[in-house]
Design a protein around this motif. Structure first.
Motif, PDB file in Angstrom:
ATOM      1  N   GLN A  41     146.634  51.104  35.625  1.00 29.33           N
ATOM      2  CA  GLN A  41     146.656  52.360  34.445  1.00 29.33           C
ATOM      3  C   GLN A  41     147.297  53.739  35.837  1.00 29.33           C
ATOM      4  O   GLN A  41     147.369  54.676  36.287  1.00 29.33           O
ATOM      5  CB  GLN A  41     146.134  52.741  34.201  1.00 29.33           C
ATOM      6  N   GLY A  42     148.208  53.213  36.888  1.00 23.43           N
ATOM      7  CA  GLY A  42     148.988  53.723  38.379  1.00 23.43           C
ATOM      8  C   GLY A  42     147.744  54.301  39.354  1.00 23.43           C
ATOM      9  O   GLY A  42     148.175  54.649  40.019  1.00 23.43           O
ATOM     10  N   ARG A  43     146.564  53.627  39.445  1.00 17.19           N
ATOM     11  CA  ARG A  43     146.032  53.663  39.997  1.00 17.19           C
ATOM     12  C   ARG A  43     145.963  53.288  41.717  1.00 17.19           C
ATOM     13  O   ARG A  43     146.460  52.222  41.487  1.00 17.19           O
ATOM     14  CB  ARG A  43     144.068  53.961  39.961  1.00 17.19           C
ATOM     15  N   PRO A  44     145.862  53.718  42.883  1.00 17.58           N
ATOM     16  CA  PRO A  44     145.494  52.991  43.764  1.00 17.58           C
ATOM     17  C   PRO A  44     144.578  51.714  44.105  1.00 17.58           C
ATOM     18  O   PRO A  44     143.347  51.501  43.654  1.00 17.58           O
ATOM     19  CB  PRO A  44     145.247  54.169  44.987  1.00 17.58           C
ATOM     20  N   VAL A  45     145.382  50.641  44.800  1.00 17.25           N
ATOM     21  CA  VAL A  45     144.483  49.800  44.264  1.00 17.25           C
ATOM     22  C   VAL A  45     144.470  48.858  45.661  1.00 17.25           C
ATOM     23  O   VAL A  45     144.753  48.883  47.168  1.00 17.25           O
ATOM     24  CB  VAL A  45     145.056  48.548  43.200  1.00 17.25           C
ATOM     25  N   ILE A  46     143.197  48.595  46.406  1.00 16.92           N
ATOM     26  CA  ILE A  46     142.830  47.192  47.216  1.00 16.92           C
ATOM     27  C   ILE A  46     142.910  46.058  47.062  1.00 16.92           C
ATOM     28  O   ILE A  46     142.387  45.694  45.632  1.00 16.92           O
ATOM     29  CB  ILE A  46     141.239  47.535  48.157  1.00 16.92           C
ATOM     30  N   ILE A  47     143.533  44.779  47.680  1.00 17.01           N
ATOM     31  CA  ILE A  47     143.669  43.686  47.482  1.00 17.01           C
ATOM     32  C   ILE A  47     142.557  43.248  48.446  1.00 17.01           C
ATOM     33  O   ILE A  47     143.254  43.313  49.620  1.00 17.01           O
ATOM     34  CB  ILE A  47     145.199  43.460  47.813  1.00 17.01           C
ATOM     35  N   ALA A  48     141.751  41.919  47.705  1.00 23.72           N
ATOM     36  CA  ALA A  48     140.925  41.300  48.680  1.00 23.72           C
ATOM     37  C   ALA A  48     140.528  40.478  48.502  1.00 23.72           C
ATOM     38  O   ALA A  48     141.243  39.667  47.557  1.00 23.72           O
ATOM     39  CB  ALA A  48     139.239  42.467  49.208  1.00 23.72           C
ATOM     40  N   GLY A  49     140.475  39.241  49.217  1.00 22.96           N
ATOM     41  CA  GLY A  49     139.789  37.635  49.233  1.00 22.96           C
ATOM     42  C   GLY A  49     139.179  37.186  50.874  1.00 22.96           C
ATOM     43  O   GLY A  49     139.179  37.437  51.533  1.00 22.96           O
ATOM     44  N   HIS A  50     138.516  35.678  50.643  1.00 19.84           N
ATOM     45  CA  HIS A  50     138.561  35.490  51.205  1.00 19.84           C
ATOM     46  C   HIS A  50     138.654  34.199  51.617  1.00 19.84           C
ATOM     47  O   HIS A  50     138.907  33.648  50.922  1.00 19.84           O
ATOM     48  CB  HIS A  50     137.174  34.712  51.563  1.00 19.84           C
TER      49      HIS A  50
END
Length: 357
Positions: A177-186
């Motif tokens: 819904q248009g929110r800022p996002v962090i992409i993360a993984g390991h």
């Protein structure tokens, strides 16, 4: 030769027996024991996970799950209910066995193991910064990273990524819904996160404006990986990525010279040693304590050098046939810097919000 990206079990693995992880540590040529008995066979396109089903998510902000965990007696809180941002977290390899090249997302035993390990002690690091979404996916088996004889391993990884991509598309359509996002993984998860940035952010300026940062930890992200997305130069930069592979101080590994390496104690790319006093606290796999000042950190030719911790819970990794891994703290890439990552993710979200005002 490339380093394999994976996390060994910290306790009982789901299959086939309790002692199996020990075999990985002592047998000669043990990677071959993990090779699936049959070649990769592509499943029908209709067999992929349906991400409209909550059961196909290891973490969702609307329910109680392992991503809500907090280190014991640390005075922290889960901020997902009021978070301004989202976190799309991709878990690392938790499937090690020979039955097939890719895991079954309906494997309840494997899912429990994933939830009580990587979702519990990695995805939870972000619950102060954003609402955590973590898809289950048909992860490639561990042997996929050792497969040099044919296309099977890469095909397994491609299938895993297809699920991650589908999950992210569902997330964008129904959750973001248009929110800022962090992409993360390991590890394997960070490898898939790298591809998400290529496919969705690098050439899409609109979506890229919503990228707070990407935490590509324990994978092979190069300094020039993307056309428009750069390694973060400091602790508050946004629209960028951080990455590191943790190793014992003094080790040199030429294949990693071109990789991006961020110092998580300073969030810079320079090669100055950051003293352990700047380590806000490591958190072991059981999350029972915060170990303040657990280790130092220094960027060195694509690696993150550390002094081995004196407390338990942050072991080295060893696998016969891969002598370079004797120096690796790959399984502790997150846990050694848990509190620093937690505080930094929240700080970057605040910086992103400030920049949009």
């Amino acid at each position: 030769m490339r380093l394999p990206h994976f996390v060994l079990p910290s306790h009982w693995a789901p299959r086939p027996a309790r002692w199996w992880p020990l075999v990985l540590l002592v047998c000669a040529g043990c990677a071959g024991l993990l090779k699936p008995a049959h070649g990769f066979t592509a499943p029908a396109p209709t067999m992929g996970p349906d991400y409209a089903q909550e059961s196909n998510w290891a973490a969702l902000p609307t329910r109680r799950d392992s991503a809500d965990a907090l280190p014991r007696a640390a005075g922290l809180r889960d901020g997902q209910a009021t978070a301004a941002a989202d976190v799309f977290f991709i878990h690392p390899t938790t499937y090690y066995w020979r039955g097939s090249w890719n895991a079954d997302v309906g494997n309840a035993r494997l899912n429990r193991y994933t939830d009580r390990t990587t979702i519990f002690n990695q995805a939870s690091v972000f619950n102060a910064a954003g609402r955590v979404y973590a898809p289950r996916y048909r992860q490639a088996t561990l042997y996929s990273f050792f497969d040099k004889q044919g296309p099977d391993g890469q095909q397994a990884l491609d299938l895993a990524y297809a699920d991650v991509k589908a999950a992210f598309q569902y997330y964008l359509a129904y959750y973001n819904q248009g929110r800022p996002v962090i992409i993360a993984g390991h590890s394997q998860g960070a490898t898939h996160a790298m591809r998400l940035l290529h496919d969705f952010f690098d050439n899409d300026p609109v979506l890229r404006k919503r990228l707070v940062a990407a935490y590509l930890i324990g994978c092979q992200a190069k300094t020039n990986e993307y056309q428009t997305i750069r390694p973060c130069p400091d602790s508050l930069a946004t629209g960028c990525f951080v990455a590191w592979n943790t190793s014992e101080r003094g080790f040199d590994y030429p294949p990693y010279y071109s990789l991006a390496a961020t110092n998580p104690l300073t969030w810079t790319l320079d090669t100055l040693r950051a003293d352990a006093a700047r380590n806000r606290g490591g958190v072991g796999p059981n999350m029972k304590r915060v170990d303040a000042h657990v280790t130092d950190a220094q960027v060195h030719r694509g690696l993150l050098w550390i002094t081995p911790p004196k407390v338990s819970g942050y072991p080295r990794f060893f696998l016969p046939g891969y002598p370079e891994l004797r120096h690796s703290f790959h399984a502790a890439d997150y846990s050694l810097f848990y509190m620093n990552i937690r505080e930094n993710a929240a700080a970057r979200v605040r910086a992103w919000e400030k920049g949009k005002k």
